[in-house]
Design a protein around this motif. Structure first.
Motif, PDB file in Angstrom:
ATOM      1  N   THR A 109       5.755   8.720 -11.534  1.00 32.87           N
ATOM      2  CA  THR A 109       6.359   9.657 -10.359  1.00 32.87           C
ATOM      3  C   THR A 109       5.202   9.212  -9.369  1.00 32.87           C
ATOM      4  N   LEU A 110       5.544   8.876  -8.081  1.00 31.61           N
ATOM      5  CA  LEU A 110       4.888   8.696  -7.087  1.00 31.61           C
ATOM      6  C   LEU A 110       5.018   9.731  -6.143  1.00 31.61           C
ATOM      7  N   VAL A 111       4.217  10.437  -5.745  1.00 35.39           N
ATOM      8  CA  VAL A 111       3.994  11.452  -4.630  1.00 35.39           C
ATOM      9  C   VAL A 111       3.279  11.304  -3.413  1.00 35.39           C
ATOM     10  N   GLY A 112       3.968  11.591  -2.299  1.00 40.23           N
ATOM     11  CA  GLY A 112       3.112  11.613  -1.094  1.00 40.23           C
ATOM     12  C   GLY A 112       2.250  12.755  -0.720  1.00 40.23           C
ATOM     13  N   LEU A 113       1.137  12.625  -0.402  1.00 45.71           N
ATOM     14  CA  LEU A 113       0.237  13.888  -0.057  1.00 45.71           C
ATOM     15  C   LEU A 113      -0.144  14.010   1.359  1.00 45.71           C
ATOM     16  N   LEU A 114      -0.503  15.041   1.837  1.00 51.10           N
ATOM     17  CA  LEU A 114      -0.907  15.530   3.132  1.00 51.10           C
ATOM     18  C   LEU A 114      -1.847  16.573   2.966  1.00 51.10           C
ATOM     19  N   ASP A 115      -3.040  16.359   3.288  1.00 49.61           N
ATOM     20  CA  ASP A 115      -3.945  17.443   3.054  1.00 49.61           C
ATOM     21  C   ASP A 115      -4.293  18.054   1.652  1.00 49.61           C
ATOM     22  N   GLY A 116      -3.873  17.259   0.602  1.00 49.49           N
ATOM     23  CA  GLY A 116      -3.931  17.538  -0.751  1.00 49.49           C
ATOM     24  C   GLY A 116      -2.719  18.348  -1.225  1.00 49.49           C
ATOM     25  N   VAL A 117      -1.827  18.293  -0.292  1.00 52.01           N
ATOM     26  CA  VAL A 117      -0.339  19.089  -0.832  1.00 52.01           C
ATOM     27  C   VAL A 117       0.708  18.105  -1.212  1.00 52.01           C
ATOM     28  N   GLU A 118       1.259  18.251  -2.226  1.00 51.66           N
ATOM     29  CA  GLU A 118       2.321  17.258  -2.417  1.00 51.66           C
ATOM     30  C   GLU A 118       3.622  17.597  -1.947  1.00 51.66           C
ATOM     31  N   LEU A 119       4.023  16.547  -1.343  1.00 53.47           N
ATOM     32  CA  LEU A 119       5.311  16.751  -0.514  1.00 53.47           C
ATOM     33  C   LEU A 119       6.445  16.420  -1.401  1.00 53.47           C
ATOM     34  N   ALA A 120       7.287  17.432  -1.629  1.00 52.12           N
ATOM     35  CA  ALA A 120       8.443  17.162  -2.618  1.00 52.12           C
ATOM     36  C   ALA A 120       9.314  16.405  -2.040  1.00 52.12           C
ATOM     37  N   THR A 121       9.568  16.249  -0.687  1.00 51.76           N
ATOM     38  CA  THR A 121      10.343  15.260  -0.045  1.00 51.76           C
ATOM     39  C   THR A 121      10.206  13.883  -0.192  1.00 51.76           C
ATOM     40  N   MET A 122       8.982  13.668  -0.558  1.00 50.79           N
ATOM     41  CA  MET A 122       8.411  12.102  -0.868  1.00 50.79           C
ATOM     42  C   MET A 122       8.028  12.015  -2.197  1.00 50.79           C
ATOM     43  N   THR A 123       8.892  12.269  -3.113  1.00 50.90           N
ATOM     44  CA  THR A 123       8.716  11.971  -4.528  1.00 50.90           C
ATOM     45  C   THR A 123       9.543  11.004  -5.097  1.00 50.90           C
ATOM     46  N   SER A 124       9.202   9.941  -5.512  1.00 52.40           N
ATOM     47  CA  SER A 124      10.266   8.862  -6.152  1.00 52.40           C
ATOM     48  C   SER A 124       9.574   8.725  -7.591  1.00 52.40           C
ATOM     49  N   SER A 125      10.575   8.857  -8.668  1.00 49.07           N
ATOM     50  CA  SER A 125      10.493   8.185 -10.100  1.00 49.07           C
ATOM     51  C   SER A 125      10.948   6.940 -10.351  1.00 49.07           C
ATOM     52  N   PHE A 126      10.343   6.106 -10.960  1.00 54.85           N
ATOM     53  CA  PHE A 126      10.836   4.933 -11.638  1.00 54.85           C
ATOM     54  C   PHE A 126      10.289   4.394 -12.826  1.00 54.85           C
ATOM     55  N   ARG A 127      11.197   3.478 -13.553  1.00 47.22           N
ATOM     56  CA  ARG A 127      10.868   3.087 -14.973  1.00 47.22           C
ATOM     57  C   ARG A 127      10.008   1.894 -14.848  1.00 47.22           C
ATOM     58  N   VAL A 128       8.868   1.709 -15.411  1.00 47.94           N
ATOM     59  CA  VAL A 128       8.011   0.347 -15.441  1.00 47.94           C
ATOM     60  C   VAL A 128       8.047  -0.259 -16.915  1.00 47.94           C
ATOM     61  N   SER A 129       7.942  -1.526 -17.161  1.00 47.73           N
ATOM     62  CA  SER A 129       7.867  -2.199 -18.380  1.00 47.73           C
ATOM     63  C   SER A 129       6.496  -3.172 -18.309  1.00 47.73           C
ATOM     64  N   ASP A 130       6.442  -3.740 -19.556  1.00 46.32           N
ATOM     65  CA  ASP A 130       4.997  -4.565 -19.540  1.00 46.32           C
ATOM     66  C   ASP A 130       5.532  -5.956 -19.468  1.00 46.32           C
ATOM     67  N   VAL A 131       6.839  -6.383 -19.219  1.00 51.39           N
ATOM     68  CA  VAL A 131       7.536  -7.441 -19.192  1.00 51.39           C
ATOM     69  C   VAL A 131       7.155  -8.103 -17.741  1.00 51.39           C
ATOM     70  N   ALA A 132       7.474  -7.417 -16.736  1.00 55.97           N
ATOM     71  CA  ALA A 132       7.502  -7.775 -15.463  1.00 55.97           C
ATOM     72  C   ALA A 132       7.141  -6.715 -14.566  1.00 55.97           C
ATOM     73  N   PRO A 133       6.532  -6.920 -13.323  1.00 57.91           N
ATOM     74  CA  PRO A 133       6.184  -5.986 -12.218  1.00 57.91           C
ATOM     75  C   PRO A 133       7.532  -5.317 -11.598  1.00 57.91           C
ATOM     76  N   THR A 134       7.451  -4.175 -11.429  1.00 58.23           N
ATOM     77  CA  THR A 134       8.557  -3.460 -10.544  1.00 58.23           C
ATOM     78  C   THR A 134       8.074  -3.138  -9.159  1.00 58.23           C
ATOM     79  N   LEU A 135       8.910  -3.713  -8.168  1.00 55.91           N
ATOM     80  CA  LEU A 135       8.511  -3.339  -6.566  1.00 55.91           C
ATOM     81  C   LEU A 135       9.045  -2.104  -6.387  1.00 55.91           C
ATOM     82  N   VAL A 136       8.256  -1.224  -5.656  1.00 49.22           N
ATOM     83  CA  VAL A 136       8.790  -0.021  -5.462  1.00 49.22           C
ATOM     84  C   VAL A 136       8.718  -0.018  -3.865  1.00 49.22           C
TER      85      VAL A 136
END
Length: 209
Positions: A109-136
């Motif tokens: 889960t990747l979250v954008g921050l501004l002044d230490g605050v997590e911006l809920a509107t900038m949250t993205s979750s994604f699956r990754v494996s050890d087989v190949a890189p995932t471009l986000v």
């Protein structure tokens, strides 16, 4: 003919660019990423290091996560979220990066921050494996940091971290020198350049006619 010439000049006068941090200008010997590398601090919560991906055995994600050069960045601890902060509180746009799990599969889960605050509107979750890189691709603008969570506490691998420094911001944008990074043209700049070349060609045809 003048509007065509104006379009051409506008195209070549536009200079939007992004910076790609590939970590290949660092030793790749498990040492932590130096503070300020690329204009970021990489060890706010969990220290991040750089390693030659092919040198790791028993965790295929390190080698499979290499998307350029030989090195990849990784987080030393899997259980604690990792925070990457822009130096001097400068704002930036996070464009994209390649993520790979060091071993097995996990959800990040990747979250954008501004002044230490997590911006809920900038949250993205994604699956990754050890087989190949995932471009986000997220293209989040107006943030000063990122926080990365793992749902299983497994180390993950990062390569080709791409961002744009905010215009007029202080600090280093990672565009070369000792701070690493490779400036690359944005698609918009390339499109405008193509428009300018097309305008030049049309102007020449009109003149010949």
């Amino acid at each position: 003919m003048k509007p065509l010439l104006l379009a051409m000049l506008l195209a070549f006068g536009t200079s939007a660019s992004a910076t790609v941090l590939s970590f290949d200008d660092l030793p790749g010997d498990f040492d932590p990423i130096p503070a300020g590398y690329g204009g970021f601090n990489w060890d706010v919560d969990v220290t991040m290091g750089v390693v030659n991906g092919a040198s790791i055995t028993g965790a295929p994600g390190y080698a499979h996560g290499v998307t350029s050069g030989a090195n990849v960045a990784f987080n030393f601890g899997g259980d604690t979220p990792t925070t990457i902060l822009r130096t001097a509180d400068d704002l930036f746009t996070f464009n994209s990066a390649y993520f790979t799990s060091s071993s097995g599969a996990q959800q990040l889960t990747l979250v954008g921050l501004l002044d230490g605050v997590e911006l809920a509107t900038m949250t993205s979750s994604f699956r990754v494996s050890d087989v190949a890189p995932t471009l986000v691709n997220v293209n989040w603008a107006g943030i000063d940091g990122l926080r990365i969570y793992s749902n299983v506490g497994v180390q993950w691998v990062l390569d080709d971290f791409t961002f744009e420094a905010a215009e007029g911001g202080g600090g280093d944008d990672g565009g070369g020198g000792d701070d690493g990074g490779t400036p690359v043209p944005e698609p918009l700049s390339l499109s405008l350049m193509g428009l300018g070349l097309a305008a030049l060609g049309a102007a020449r045809r009109c003149k010949q006619a």
